[in-house]
Write a protein that holds these residues in place. Structure first.
Motif, short mmCIF file in Angstrom:
data_model
loop_
_atom_site.label_atom_id
_atom_site.label_comp_id
_atom_site.label_asym_id
_atom_site.label_seq_id
_atom_site.Cartn_x
_atom_site.Cartn_y
_atom_site.Cartn_z
N ALA A 121 0.83 -1.21 0.00
CA ALA A 121 0.00 0.00 0.00
C ALA A 121 0.86 1.26 0.00
CB ALA A 121 -0.92 -0.01 1.22
N TYR A 122 2.04 1.12 0.55
CA TYR A 122 2.98 2.24 0.68
C TYR A 122 3.61 2.62 -0.65
CZ TYR A 122 7.34 4.31 2.65
OH TYR A 122 8.39 5.11 2.97
N MET A 123 3.82 1.64 -1.51
CA MET A 123 4.63 1.84 -2.72
C MET A 123 4.03 2.79 -3.75
SD MET A 123 5.78 -2.13 -2.98
CE MET A 123 6.13 -2.09 -4.74
N PRO A 124 2.75 2.65 -4.15
CA PRO A 124 2.25 3.52 -5.23
C PRO A 124 2.28 5.00 -4.89
CG PRO A 124 0.80 1.64 -4.91
CD PRO A 124 1.75 1.64 -3.76
N TYR A 125 1.89 5.36 -3.67
CA TYR A 125 1.87 6.78 -3.36
C TYR A 125 3.26 7.30 -3.03
CZ TYR A 125 2.46 7.38 1.74
OH TYR A 125 2.98 7.48 3.00
N THR A 247 10.12 4.63 -11.96
CA THR A 247 9.79 3.20 -11.95
C THR A 247 10.83 2.39 -12.71
OG1 THR A 247 7.42 3.73 -11.86
CG2 THR A 247 8.02 1.51 -12.54
N VAL A 248 11.29 2.91 -13.84
CA VAL A 248 12.32 2.22 -14.62
C VAL A 248 13.62 2.12 -13.82
CG1 VAL A 248 13.76 2.37 -16.69
CG2 VAL A 248 11.31 2.86 -16.84
N ILE A 249 13.98 3.19 -13.13
CA ILE A 249 15.19 3.18 -12.30
C ILE A 249 15.09 2.10 -11.23
CG2 ILE A 249 16.56 4.48 -10.63
CD1 ILE A 249 17.02 5.36 -13.47
N THR A 426 9.73 -2.54 -2.41
CA THR A 426 9.50 -3.48 -3.51
C THR A 426 10.05 -4.85 -3.18
OG1 THR A 426 9.75 -1.59 -5.03
CG2 THR A 426 9.75 -3.80 -6.00
N GLU A 427 11.21 -4.88 -2.54
CA GLU A 427 11.84 -6.15 -2.20
C GLU A 427 11.02 -6.94 -1.18
OE1 GLU A 427 14.42 -9.07 -2.90
OE2 GLU A 427 14.48 -7.12 -3.90
N GLY A 451 6.74 -7.14 -13.14
CA GLY A 451 5.30 -7.12 -12.91
C GLY A 451 4.92 -6.28 -11.70
N CYS A 452 5.73 -6.37 -10.65
CA CYS A 452 5.48 -5.59 -9.44
C CYS A 452 5.63 -4.09 -9.72
CB CYS A 452 6.43 -6.03 -8.33
SG CYS A 452 6.16 -5.20 -6.74
N CYS A 453 6.71 -3.72 -10.41
CA CYS A 453 6.95 -2.31 -10.73
C CYS A 453 5.86 -1.75 -11.64
CB CYS A 453 8.32 -2.14 -11.38
SG CYS A 453 9.72 -2.41 -10.27
N LEU A 454 5.42 -2.56 -12.61
CA LEU A 454 4.37 -2.11 -13.52
C LEU A 454 3.05 -1.91 -12.78
CD1 LEU A 454 3.38 -1.50 -16.39
CD2 LEU A 454 2.95 -3.96 -16.68
N THR A 455 2.73 -2.82 -11.87
CA THR A 455 1.50 -2.70 -11.08
C THR A 455 1.51 -1.44 -10.24
OG1 THR A 455 1.28 -5.12 -10.99
CG2 THR A 455 0.03 -3.83 -9.38
N VAL A 456 2.63 -1.20 -9.59
CA VAL A 456 2.76 -0.01 -8.74
C VAL A 456 2.65 1.26 -9.58
CG1 VAL A 456 4.37 1.29 -7.29
CG2 VAL A 456 4.09 -1.17 -6.95
N PHE A 457 3.25 1.25 -10.77
CA PHE A 457 3.17 2.40 -11.66
C PHE A 457 1.73 2.69 -12.07
CE2 PHE A 457 2.90 3.82 -16.13
CZ PHE A 457 3.43 5.10 -15.99
N LEU A 458 0.99 1.65 -12.46
CA LEU A 458 -0.38 1.84 -12.91
C LEU A 458 -1.27 2.36 -11.78
CD1 LEU A 458 -0.84 -1.35 -15.15
CD2 LEU A 458 -0.44 1.01 -15.89
N ILE A 459 -1.08 1.83 -10.57
CA ILE A 459 -1.85 2.34 -9.43
C ILE A 459 -1.46 3.79 -9.14
CG2 ILE A 459 -2.33 2.05 -6.97
CD1 ILE A 459 -1.84 -0.93 -7.31
N GLY A 460 -0.18 4.09 -9.31
CA GLY A 460 0.30 5.44 -9.03
C GLY A 460 -0.27 6.49 -9.96
#
Length: 620
Positions: A121-125, A247-249, A426-427, A451-460
């Motif tokens: 929950a912390y990651m997207p925002y 997100t790419v970084i 993320t880890e 997949g995790c980074c992409l999900t977080v980006f889309l929610i963000g």
């Protein structure tokens, strides 16, 4: 003391087994840190976060300046450090993180799942804390910093810069044919009449605007804040681009797990200190800097009689250390079995909160310079939260020589600090999934990370709309309000009273060669959980609904917020019921509960598991 032979046995990467599976069927080896320094720098980068650099100076000043350091340091010693140490200990001992580490008391595995929920929950925002500095870094390369002037397309008639000694306006939309003359100091006393260029570059508070005609004439820049939570508005594409870049970084730095993170932190963890020290030295040489430092450290001992000061000291200690979010345990689970976890926990706690105090010194030195040059009292230019980093700091840094350079360095520092925190967030999620399904996912880390980074980006993307700042504030208000505190309390209680303080002391002795010190035993068993329970109760009793400047959230926003706050706690009762039911087929309820509280077959020291695997392999 452990012999050198035993110590060497802990070096190979930990090997995982599926729960309940045949121990003869080994799964791919688990990763480990290449060297102990990688772990220490990663944890420094995680612990030294935006809560240290931006939130602490404001909280310290609001609660008595130097006097606030007394309850802060005390709470840190008797509650913050023990919570940090207990997380690191059980994960390093077992070589497991998040849910799997709770094999020492399966009935409470929901606590580990809750920590993963908090991290996710912390990651997207939190990704927005990376996107904003990127945008400011780009703008810092301008020949004239855009937040220093009022002649830009996004500015309004309410804008006033420091070059003007007075401000006059004739605005029929607000007050008819009326003319005002406002001095530099008076404009800070009535924010409804004027704003600084930095504030308008960042955003304006829509709730301060009384005229719809004037409101819709505004041209916002960074945030483009809408009229309220219900007004989602359009997407802010410049923030989306920065979010994608961050997100790419993160994906590149995590593509090989802790191996690649361990290399990245040599830059991301150390560079902020170089930049912070450089800014500090340059700022202290400016007129007025020492006035700011004095204002920061001057004690107001009367504040110590206010229970709110002690409550905020506890909350700040836990917020800045990052306990109860699964990240400390995740990093420690990759450690060598015999690493000195007690010493590491003490060092990391001191460095983390020492940085908080140092950042406070730098912050108020910069504000002192700003106050000296503008004639504005220091107390009226201090703002909290993101405002301190994206409104007050840009203002203060423009007072330094070559402001473009110092602004770029400052926002690069914010980006680096946020990047380290996001690495471990993320880890936590990735490690939890791999630990749960090692056979299926251990060789697919790159795809899992992507997949995790992409999900977080889309929610963000939700936070990149004009209504996004309201959603951001709502999540920020509630996401850490209950979960981490309950998780830390249960960790101390379960480890000390159910697993047993004697047993955990022997486990610590197996790792570092000496048993748990008596003061730590007392802290884990009595003092730390008591403080956390009291803080939890006071937090609920003193609850205030979320605010965003002068904007009042609708009533349903609090309902959404409490759902966010309670969500990490829901797995706890669910796993309690599931674990007890697993034993109910052949046992009574009382015996089933007793069995659910005992360590299962997966709970064993990482060293013993590695050694047994080596024996099994040598005999085949």
């Amino acid at each position: 003391m452990a012999s050198k032979e035993d110590s060497d046995a802990g070096v190979p990467m930990t090997e995982l087994h599926c729960q309940g599976g045949d121990r003869s069927e080994s799964t791919p080896q688990r990763e480990s840190w290449s060297r102990h320094l990688d772990y220490m720098l990663t944890m420094i980068g995680y612990c030294v976060a935006l809560g240290n650099l931006l939130r602490f100076p404001y909280i310290c000043n609001r609660n008595g300046g130097g006097a606030f350091l007394i309850p802060f340091v005390l709470i840190l010693a008797i509650a913050g450090f023990p919570s940090f140490f207990v997380e690191a200990t059980i994960s390093q001992f077992s070589g497991k993180a998040a849910k799997q580490v709770w094999s020492f008391c399966p009935m409470f595995k929901g606590v580990g799942v809750g920590a993963v929920v908090v991290a996710f929950a912390y990651m997207p925002y939190y990704n927005l804390y990376l996107a904003w500095p990127i945008y400011y870094m780009v703008k810092s390369c301008s020949s004239v910093l855009p937040w220093t002037t009022c002649g830009n397309s996004w500015n309004t008639d309410l804008c006033i810069d420091y070059g003007n000694t007075t401000y006059s306006r004739n605005k029929t939309a607000l007050a008819g044919n009326t003319s005002y003359t406002i001095t530099k100091s008076e404009k800070w006393e009535n924010v409804t009449l004027a704003h600084t260029p930095a504030e308008e570059f960042w955003h304006l508070w829509p709730a301060l605007i009384t005229s719809p005609t004037l409101y819709f004439s505004f041209s916002y820049n960074v945030l483009g804040v809408s009229t309220g939570l219900e007004d989602v508005g359009s997407v802010q594409w410049h923030i989306v681009g920065c979010l994608l870049f961050s997100t790419v970084i993160i994906f590149i730095c995590l593509i090989r797990g802790v191996k690649s993170v361990g290399k990245a932190v040599y830059v991301t963890a150390l560079l902020p200190y170089v930049l912070l020290i450089s800014i500090c030295i340059t700022t202290l040489l400016q007129p007025g800097a020492l006035d700011g430092v004095y204002y920061f450290f001057i004690p107001d001992f009367n504040k110590l009689l206010d229970i709110q000061v002690w409550l905020e000291a506890c909350l700040q200690a836990f917020y800045s250390l990052g306990v109860g979010q699964g990240m400390i345990g995740t990093a420690a689970s990759y450690n060598n079995f015999h690493e000195p976890c007690l010493r590491d926990s003490i060092i990391l706690t001191i460095i983390s909160e020492g940085t908080s105090i140092f950042s406070g010194l730098v912050t108020f030195a910069a504000l002192g310079v700003m106050s000296h040059k503008t004639g504005v009292p220091i107390e009226t230019v201090v703002s909290g939260g993101p405002g301190l980093g994206f409104v007050t700091y840009p203002d203060a840094l423009t007072q330094l020589p070559v402001p473009q350079l110092w602004s770029f360095m400052f926002f690069l520092m914010l980006f680096m600090v946020g990047l380290d925190t996001q690495f471990l967030s993320t880890e936590v999620v990735i490690t939890a999934l791999i630990d749960q399904y090692p056979q299926q996912l251990s060789k697919k880390r790159m795809f899992l990370t992507g997949g995790c980074c992409l999900t977080v980006f889309l929610i963000g993307l939700i936070f990149c709309t004009q209504g996004g700042p309201y959603m951001f504030q709502l999540v920020d208000w509630y996401v850490f309000s209950l979960g981490p505190m309950v998780i830390c309390t249960l960790e101390c209680v379960v480890v000390s009273w159910i697993y047993g303080i004697r047993r955990i002391s022997k486990d610590v002795e197996m790792m570092i060669g000496k048993p748990l010190p008596m003061p730590v035993k007392v802290l884990w068993a009595l003092i730390t959980p008591s403080i956390l329970i009291i803080t939890f109760i006071l937090t609920l009793l003193r609850y205030q609904p979320p605010t965003y400047g002068k904007y009042k959230f609708p009533n349903y926003a609090s309902t959404i917020g409490w759902i966010i706050a309670v969500l990490p706690l829901l797995p706890i009762p669910v796993y309690m019921v599931l674990t007890v039911r697993k034993h109910m087929a052949t046992n009574s309820l009382k015996k089933s509960v007793r069995l659910a509280l005992r360590p299962d077959d997966e709970w064993q020291p990482a060293k013993s598991r590695n050694r047994q695997d080596s024996i099994d392999e040598s005999t085949t």
